[in-house]
Every structure is written in C-alpha cells, then in structure tokens.
Design a protein around this motif. Structure first.
Motif, PDB file in Angstrom:
ATOM      1  N   GLU A  52       0.829  -1.204   0.000  1.00  0.00           N
ATOM      2  CA  GLU A  52       0.000   0.000   0.000  1.00  0.00           C
ATOM      3  C   GLU A  52       0.865   1.257   0.000  1.00  0.00           C
ATOM      4  O   GLU A  52       0.551   2.235  -0.691  1.00  0.00           O
ATOM      5  CB  GLU A  52      -0.940  -0.006   1.207  1.00  0.00           C
ATOM      6  CG  GLU A  52      -1.902   1.151   1.262  1.00  0.00           C
ATOM      7  CD  GLU A  52      -2.988   1.101   0.199  1.00  0.00           C
ATOM      8  OE1 GLU A  52      -3.982   1.828   0.337  1.00  0.00           O
ATOM      9  OE2 GLU A  52      -2.853   0.351  -0.803  1.00  0.00           O
ATOM     10  N   ALA A  53       1.963   1.239   0.761  1.00  0.00           N
ATOM     11  CA  ALA A  53       2.871   2.389   0.772  1.00  0.00           C
ATOM     12  C   ALA A  53       3.415   2.650  -0.635  1.00  0.00           C
ATOM     13  O   ALA A  53       3.467   3.802  -1.093  1.00  0.00           O
ATOM     14  CB  ALA A  53       4.018   2.141   1.745  1.00  0.00           C
ATOM     15  N   ILE A  54       3.808   1.594  -1.319  1.00  0.00           N
ATOM     16  CA  ILE A  54       4.307   1.731  -2.689  1.00  0.00           C
ATOM     17  C   ILE A  54       3.201   2.245  -3.603  1.00  0.00           C
ATOM     18  O   ILE A  54       3.409   3.126  -4.450  1.00  0.00           O
ATOM     19  CB  ILE A  54       4.858   0.380  -3.191  1.00  0.00           C
ATOM     20  CG1 ILE A  54       6.099  -0.012  -2.380  1.00  0.00           C
ATOM     21  CG2 ILE A  54       5.176   0.430  -4.677  1.00  0.00           C
ATOM     22  CD1 ILE A  54       6.569  -1.436  -2.621  1.00  0.00           C
ATOM     23  N   ASN A  55       2.000   1.720  -3.418  1.00  0.00           N
ATOM     24  CA  ASN A  55       0.858   2.097  -4.245  1.00  0.00           C
ATOM     25  C   ASN A  55       0.529   3.581  -4.122  1.00  0.00           C
ATOM     26  O   ASN A  55       0.168   4.235  -5.119  1.00  0.00           O
ATOM     27  CB  ASN A  55      -0.355   1.256  -3.849  1.00  0.00           C
ATOM     28  CG  ASN A  55      -1.575   1.556  -4.690  1.00  0.00           C
ATOM     29  OD1 ASN A  55      -1.540   1.518  -5.920  1.00  0.00           O
ATOM     30  ND2 ASN A  55      -2.682   1.865  -4.033  1.00  0.00           N
ATOM     31  N   ILE A  56       0.659   4.133  -2.907  1.00  0.00           N
ATOM     32  CA  ILE A  56       0.311   5.547  -2.715  1.00  0.00           C
ATOM     33  C   ILE A  56       1.546   6.456  -2.724  1.00  0.00           C
ATOM     34  O   ILE A  56       1.450   7.651  -2.494  1.00  0.00           O
ATOM     35  CB  ILE A  56      -0.507   5.760  -1.421  1.00  0.00           C
ATOM     36  CG1 ILE A  56       0.263   5.297  -0.183  1.00  0.00           C
ATOM     37  CG2 ILE A  56      -1.846   5.049  -1.522  1.00  0.00           C
ATOM     38  CD1 ILE A  56      -0.510   5.484   1.115  1.00  0.00           C
TER      39      ILE A  56
END
Length: 263
Positions: A52-56
């Motif tokens: 999720e961190a990578i996604n956002i």
C-alpha cells in the motif's frame, strides 16, 4: 495488521481506498513541510502495508513489531530527521489544522522545548494525537528507555521524565476538553463504522473537513456519535495506570466487556 482488537484495521475500506491511504491523504494537507514515512513491522502480515505504501507513493521503514521506540528512532535516523512528528496510524480523522497548530507552537518555542504534544494533558477529541520531538530527545529516550510500555508506546519515557526533558503541551483553544467524551480513533468495529460514516457524510462536499465539521455533524446527527460512544475514554493507559507517574485513572476507562457489533 496484527491489532489484537481489530486485525487489519489500517487496510479497512473508506470510500474506495484503505483507511491508511485516507489518513495519509489528510496528513498531506498540513501546510508545514514534512516528509511522511510509514513505519511498520518486519512481519509477513505487514507486507500488505508495504504494498500500500508503494501504491500511494509514500516511503516506508520496516522494524520491530513490538519495540516501536526503536522503529521510530531507526526510521528517523534513516531519513536524517532533525525533528520527528509522530502520528499514530489509527487516527484517520486527524485534523490537519490541529497538526499545524501544534507545529506552530513547537517552532515558535523551539529553543524552549525538546518535546511538544497535545496529549499531556489531552483536551482534543481522541484521535487528534500529535507528538513532536527533536532527534536528540528521541535518541535520549532510545538510549535509556527499558520498560516494556516505554518501548511499545515510543514516547512515555519522555513525558514521564519532565526532569530530563523540556516538555510543552498545546491545549484545545476552545477551552473545552473532549478527550474522554469523543472518540475519533479506531480500535473496535464500532470505531470503523463511526469513521466510515463520518467520511460518507462529509468527504464529498469537503475532502478537507475539520474537527469542527465533525463535531457539527455529531450535533446534527447524534446517532452517529452513539455508534462508538461506549468506547469514549478507552485508551492504552488503562493497562498501566499503576506504572505511570503522570497519568491518573481519570484519564482512561476500562473497555466494555462485550462488543455490540462485529465486522
């Protein structure tokens, strides 16, 4: 992801995005310049948080599951922080204006304080938790803290030792104290239902809705306030009142024995 009361809470959906993504969205609204870091654990369960961190598009650090003091210290050192702003990941309704207000106070009095928060004593509705410290302050805590509660909750060694640190506190300018009566944080299923409803009510018209906007909504629709009102005042202090010098039993309460709803 390993929350004992509400596993996976930071990835629960809020208007089509994760609760974590919605919280990061609100943190980006502060006017002070700050680098946001998601500090999570090395356990496989938290791989989804890294995704999720990578996604956002937010940098991340992986460290100890239970020693959050070390996790915050190592993340701060890795990113060469001079000032560390600690925001819990279970405060998705946190008001950016409140964060800026505490930052304003810290920087206006930077030569006077090692640590400034709005929690000692708390007056804002629970879930607007802001703690700011110098890297020297965090380092001293990291070097000297050894009690389990000091490691798990990052900052108790600091605010429990006012003789060692210059500590400042920011109270709600309204003069009110809603810290034990209003709950905007998430630990239980009812908290999620409350937060999701607040977003549904306010986000479409104003994605930067404030604490005041939430309070106005609760006045207009008290049934929303009642969704998680049974947990107002329940916080981690309840497990450590006998160990904490600067916290009294009036600043916490025991959780109800049974959840009224389940996810």
């Amino acid at each position: 992801m390993a929350s004992s009361r509400l596993p996976g809470k930071v990835m629960l959906p809020i208007l089509g995005k994760s609760l974590l993504a919605r919280m990061i969205e609100r943190l980006k609204m502060i006017r002070h310049e700050a680098e946001i870091i998601i500090a999570t654990s090395e356990t496989p369960d938290d791989d989804i948080i890294i995704s999720e961190a990578i996604n956002i598009g937010i940098p991340y650090y992986r460290g100890s599951l239970n020693n959050l003091l070390d996790r915050h210290y190592q993340a701060a050192k890795l990113h060469h922080a001079d000032i560390v702003l600690k925001i819990p990941s279970d405060c998705p309704l946190i008001d950016p204006l409140i964060i800026d207000h505490v930052l304003d106070y810290f920087f206006a009095n930077q030569n006077d304080f090692d640590f400034v928060s709005n929690l000692h004593p708390a007056t804002y509705p629970d879930g607007n938790d802001v703690e700011i410290m110098t890297i020297a302050c965090l380092t001293k805590a990291w070097e000297n803290a050894n009690r389990e509660l000091e490691l798990e909750h990052t900052t108790p060694y600091i605010w429990e030792n006012p003789q060692l640190f210059r500590i400042g506190n920011v109270s709600w300018p309204t003069g009110l104290d809603y810290s034990m009566s209003h709950r905007f944080t998430i630990d239980y299923a009812e908290d999620y239902y409350f937060i999701e409803r607040v977003f549904r009510e306010l986000y479409a018209d104003n994605n930067q809705f404030s604490c005041d906007d939430i309070l106005n909504l609760l006045n207009q629709k008290p049934e929303i306030y009642n969704i998680n009102a049974q947990y107002a005042g329940v916080n981690w202090y309840r497990h450590h009142v006998d160990e904490l010098k600067t916290i009294t039993s009036a600043q916490t309460k025991q959780a109800p024995t049974k959840n009224l709803q389940e996810l």
